[in-house]
Write an enzyme that holds these catalytic residues in place. Structure first.
Site, PDB file in Angstrom:
ATOM      1  N   ASP A  92       0.818  -1.212   0.000  1.00 57.92           N
ATOM      2  CA  ASP A  92       0.000   0.000   0.000  1.00 57.92           C
ATOM      3  C   ASP A  92       0.853   1.264   0.000  1.00 57.92           C
ATOM      4  O   ASP A  92       2.045   1.231   0.303  1.00 57.92           O
ATOM      5  CB  ASP A  92      -0.969   0.021   1.180  1.00 57.92           C
ATOM      6  CG  ASP A  92      -0.269  -0.006   2.543  1.00 57.92           C
ATOM      7  OD1 ASP A  92       0.739  -0.733   2.682  1.00 57.92           O
ATOM      8  OD2 ASP A  92      -0.729   0.699   3.461  1.00 57.92           O
TER       9      ASP A  92
ATOM     10  N   GLU B  38      -0.089  -0.999   5.666  1.00 58.19           N
ATOM     11  CA  GLU B  38       0.987  -0.609   6.585  1.00 58.19           C
ATOM     12  C   GLU B  38       0.898   0.865   6.918  1.00 58.19           C
ATOM     13  O   GLU B  38       1.361   1.298   7.963  1.00 58.19           O
ATOM     14  CB  GLU B  38       2.345  -0.918   5.937  1.00 58.19           C
ATOM     15  CG  GLU B  38       3.544  -0.754   6.880  1.00 58.19           C
ATOM     16  CD  GLU B  38       4.125   0.653   6.916  1.00 58.19           C
ATOM     17  OE1 GLU B  38       4.921   0.939   7.828  1.00 58.19           O
ATOM     18  OE2 GLU B  38       3.791   1.486   6.058  1.00 58.19           O
TER      19      GLU B  38
HETATM   20 ZN    ZN Z   1       6.765   2.227   4.091  1.00 57.24          ZN
END
Ligand code: ZN
Length: 354
Positions: A71, A125
Site C-alpha cells: 500500500d 501498513e
Molecule cells: Zn513504508
C-alpha cells in the site's frame, strides 16, 4: 502481466502505476500473485486478503524473509510515474514499491540460492496499526513469519537500519496549597516545585549506546507543562510531561525505573502514561551478520518505530533495507534514484547466493 525477470527499474514503475492506497490493494495483489505463480518456481504461494505470501521449502541453511507493504499513502497528483534524469518519480516509488520490485525480481532470478526464501507482500501498513496486514498474518498464518532474519524493504538509502528505540511518557506532578497571592506565605506553590524537575532535566546527560555497531542516542525531554489557577492565586497543582526515548538495551520497566531515579528525592509524583518497547538490532546473529557484510558494513540505528519491531518481538532479527531516501517518503516529490534499485538487487543477490 508484471515482468519479474526484466529490468527491476521498469518493474518498479509498473508497480507504481497500479495505484494501491491502503485498503485498496486488491488489484496490485492480484497482479503480484499472478506474476509470482507464472514466473517463479519452487515456491508455495498463498493469498491472505490483500497480502501475497510465497516460500521455498528446500531445507537450505537458513531462511531469509523479505517483506514489503503493497500500500501507499494517498496519491498527491503524482501518478503515473515519470523518469527524470536518474530518478523515478511518483507516489510509492521510495515507500516502498522499489523495495517490492527488488524482492520480486530476486524471487524470479536468483540462481542456486543458498538460503530458503519467504516473501511477504502485505497490505495496510500506512494506516493505524490495528489494520496492518502483517499483524493479521501473525494471527492467522504465524508459521509464515518464522525466519532466521527478516529484511523489510523500506527506504534506507542503501544502509542496513536495525533495531529501534523505545519510548516512555510520564507525567510528573507537584501539589501545594492554594492561597491569595497577596498573602503568598499562606500558600505552598506547586509550580515552584517543578523548578527542581526542570533543573534535573537541563543537567541530564543522555547516554549514547553502541549495540552491534549501531549507535543509539537517548533523549529525556520535557514535552509539555501545565499549571496555574488565576493571576492572583498561588497554584496548588502543576505538572510536566516528560518523554524518554531509550536505547533497546533497556526494557520499558527498566526505562521507568531509570526515570524515577533521575527525579529521586524530589517532592513530586511520577505516573507512566504510555510506553512502547524498543527492538534490539540482533546483528550478532549469523544470518544478520552475513547481511551486514554483504552491505559493506553500512549499518545504522533506526530512529522511530517500524514493522521491524514486530519481528523483533517474535525473536526474528529484522532490518530495514531498501532503495530511496526515507525523508522523501509521503511527499509530493517522492522519488527513488534508479541506481539505488540496481545496487539493492546486486547486494541482495550476493547475500542470497553466497
Ligand atoms: Zn513504508
Amino acid at each position: 502481466m508484471l515482468d519479474l525477470r526484466g529490468d527491476p527499474i521498469e518493474l518498479t514503475a509498473a508497480l507504481v502505476d497500479i495505484p494501491s492506497e491502503s485498503r485498496d490493494e486488491a488489484r496490485l495483489a492480484d497482479e503480484v500473485e499472478a506474476a509470482l505463480r507464472a514466473q517463479t518456481s519452487g515456491f508455495e504461494i498463498v493469498r491472505s486478503g490483500n497480502a501475497v505470501l510465497a516460500r521455498t521449502r528446500a531445507r537450505r541453511r537458513m531462511r531469509v524473509l523479505l517483506a514489503g507493504h503493497l500500500d501507499t499513502v494517498p496519491v498527491a497528483d503524482n501518478l503515473p510515474s515519470r523518469r527524470e534524469g536518474g530518478d523515478l518519480y511518483g507516489c510509492g516509488t521510495a515507500d516502498m514499491k522499489a523495495g517490492d520490485a527488488v524482492f520480486l525480481h530476486l524471487a524470479a532470478t536468483v540462481e542456486a540460492p543458498v538460503h530458503d526464501l519467504t516473501l511477504v507482500f502485505y497490505d495496510c501498513e500506512e494506516i493505524d496499526a490495528a489494520a496492518n496486514g502483517l499483524g493479521r498474518i501473525e494471527r492467522e498464518l504465524p508459521d509464515w513469519l518464522a525466519a532466521d532474519v527478516a529484511i523489510l524493504g523500506e527506504p534506507t538509502g542503501g544502509y542496513i537500519e536495525a533495531g529501534c528505540q523505545g519510548t516512555l511518557r510520564v507525567v510528573i506532578s507537584a501539589t501545594g496549597t492554594r492561597a491569595h497571592s497577596a498573602r503568598a506565605w499562606l500558600g505552598d506553590n506547586a509550580i515552584h516545585k517543578l523548578g527542581a524537575v526542570l533543573d534535573r532535566l537541563a543537567s541530564y546527560r543522555a547516554r549514547t549506546v553502541d549495540i552491534d555497531g549501531c549507535e543509539y542516542r537517548e533523549g529525556l525531554s520535557a514535552v509539555r507543562i501545565d499549571g496555574g489557577v488565576a493571576g492572583n492565586v498561588i497554584p496548588d497543582a502543576a505538572s510536566v510531561t516528560v518523554n524518554f526515548r531509550f536505547a533497546p538495551d533497556r526494557s520499558v520497566d527498566a526505562a521507568l525505573q531509570h526515570v524515577r531515579e533521575v527525579f529521586d528525592g524530589l517532592d513530586v509524583h511520577i505516573e507512566r502514561t504510555d510506553a512502547a518497547a524498543g527492538a534490539l538490532p540482533g546483528l550478532s546473529q549469523p544470518a544478520a551478520k552475513a547481511l551486514v557484510e554483504a552491505a559493506g558494513g553500512r549499518v545504522r540505528a533506526k530512529y522511530g518505530w517500524t514493522d521491524v519491531a514486530r519481528f523483533a518481538a517474535l525473536g526474528v532479527p529484522a532490518v530495514n533495507f531498501g532503495p530511496g531516501d526515507p525523508n522523501l517518503a509521503h511527499t509530493r516529490d517522492e522519488r527513488v534514484p534508479v541506481a539505488n534499485i540496481t545496487a539493492a538487487v546486486e547486494m541482495l543477490r550476493r547475500y542470497l547466493s553466497a
